[in-house]
Enzyme design. Sequence first.
Site, PDB file in Angstrom:
ATOM      1  N   ALA A  60      -9.721   5.795   3.509  1.00 57.72           N
ATOM      2  CA  ALA A  60      -9.601   6.996   4.344  1.00 57.72           C
ATOM      3  C   ALA A  60     -10.854   7.862   4.312  1.00 57.72           C
ATOM      4  O   ALA A  60     -11.474   8.056   3.270  1.00 57.72           O
ATOM      5  CB  ALA A  60      -8.397   7.849   3.948  1.00 57.72           C
ATOM      6  N   GLY A  61     -11.208   8.368   5.486  1.00 55.32           N
ATOM      7  CA  GLY A  61     -12.268   9.354   5.608  1.00 55.32           C
ATOM      8  C   GLY A  61     -13.650   8.821   5.909  1.00 55.32           C
ATOM      9  O   GLY A  61     -14.577   9.600   6.114  1.00 55.32           O
ATOM     10  N   LYS A 119       0.877  -1.173   0.000  1.00 54.73           N
ATOM     11  CA  LYS A 119       0.000   0.000   0.000  1.00 54.73           C
ATOM     12  C   LYS A 119       0.909   1.216   0.000  1.00 54.73           C
ATOM     13  O   LYS A 119       1.612   1.475   0.977  1.00 54.73           O
ATOM     14  CB  LYS A 119      -0.921   0.007   1.213  1.00 54.73           C
ATOM     15  CG  LYS A 119      -1.865   1.213   1.228  1.00 54.73           C
ATOM     16  CD  LYS A 119      -2.610   1.327   2.545  1.00 54.73           C
ATOM     17  CE  LYS A 119      -3.353   2.656   2.591  1.00 54.73           C
ATOM     18  NZ  LYS A 119      -3.882   2.957   3.940  1.00 54.73           N
ATOM     19  N   ASN A 147      -9.798   2.137   9.255  1.00 57.28           N
ATOM     20  CA  ASN A 147      -8.977   1.969  10.448  1.00 57.28           C
ATOM     21  C   ASN A 147      -9.558   2.789  11.592  1.00 57.28           C
ATOM     22  O   ASN A 147     -10.163   2.263  12.519  1.00 57.28           O
ATOM     23  CB  ASN A 147      -7.533   2.361  10.176  1.00 57.28           C
ATOM     24  CG  ASN A 147      -6.581   1.919  11.285  1.00 57.28           C
ATOM     25  OD1 ASN A 147      -5.418   1.658  11.067  1.00 57.28           O
ATOM     26  ND2 ASN A 147      -7.061   1.811  12.516  1.00 57.28           N
ATOM     27  N   GLY A 179      -8.630   9.994   8.810  1.00 57.34           N
ATOM     28  CA  GLY A 179      -9.005  10.185  10.196  1.00 57.34           C
ATOM     29  C   GLY A 179     -10.094  11.200  10.459  1.00 57.34           C
ATOM     30  O   GLY A 179     -10.452  11.430  11.615  1.00 57.34           O
TER      31      GLY A 179
END
Length: 260
Positions: free
Chosen positions: A184-185, A96, A206, A157
């Site tokens: 992400a997001g 990644k 995550n 995040g």
Amino acid sequence: MLIIGNQRFDNHLLLGTAQYPSPQILKQAILASGTEIVTVSLRRQSPESQGGQSFWDLIQSLNVSVLPNTAGCRSAKEAITIAHMAREIFNTRWIKLEVIGDDYTLQPNPFELVKAAEQLINDGFEVFPYTTDDLIVAQQLVAVGCTIIMPWAAPIGTGKGPVNPYALKVLRERFPDITLIVDAGLGLPSHAAAVMEMGYDGVLLNTAVALANNPVQMASGFSKAVIAGQDAYLAGAMRPRDLAVASTPVLGTPFWHNKH
């Protein structure tokens, strides 16, 4: 079914492994999510110190595929070096690719990202580039050989969900044969369902899971949302309409004329 290279996966949810309250909760969240792929960052510690050994033992015990990342890299050169180290440690050609260009938004540096992607592909890697939802950057990544693109829904995040659904839809329309995974997001299961409804191949999470009050329950919720979103896409969801249309047929419905 999610196809990456010559491997097939039943689950379309990828899970990160950072920031969990404890290794046991991480393990339970992975199991609750049903994920078959987890991301890990290469800890820059000496092999002889056995740094992070218990963490690696935990991951290996779960029988999941490992996707190493180059988190924290700021240049193509640094990312390439970390990728080669990860290939040796984890015995995988997957990487990644993250090359951050801004400390406040953690937005990828598109120039260094494309440069690193091209070199790593030439070196035999299967590159998962983390990028924004910019069409031109995606075109450049595909041009250098990427078969997977990982656009953000919002900055890492933030949990804002898809801030530019139009851009994400354009990527899906323009790259029908490229594996697209939103990375992400995403902050809520409904966000994951929304991007899967657009036809995306998967989502990577995550923070939304790790920092939830109950990470295990949140992992389960995201797993269900991904399935629901994909089902809606495959079923062919109805398009919004401007006028109301009765769901119950009115033909043959009796009516009464009110006489005064």
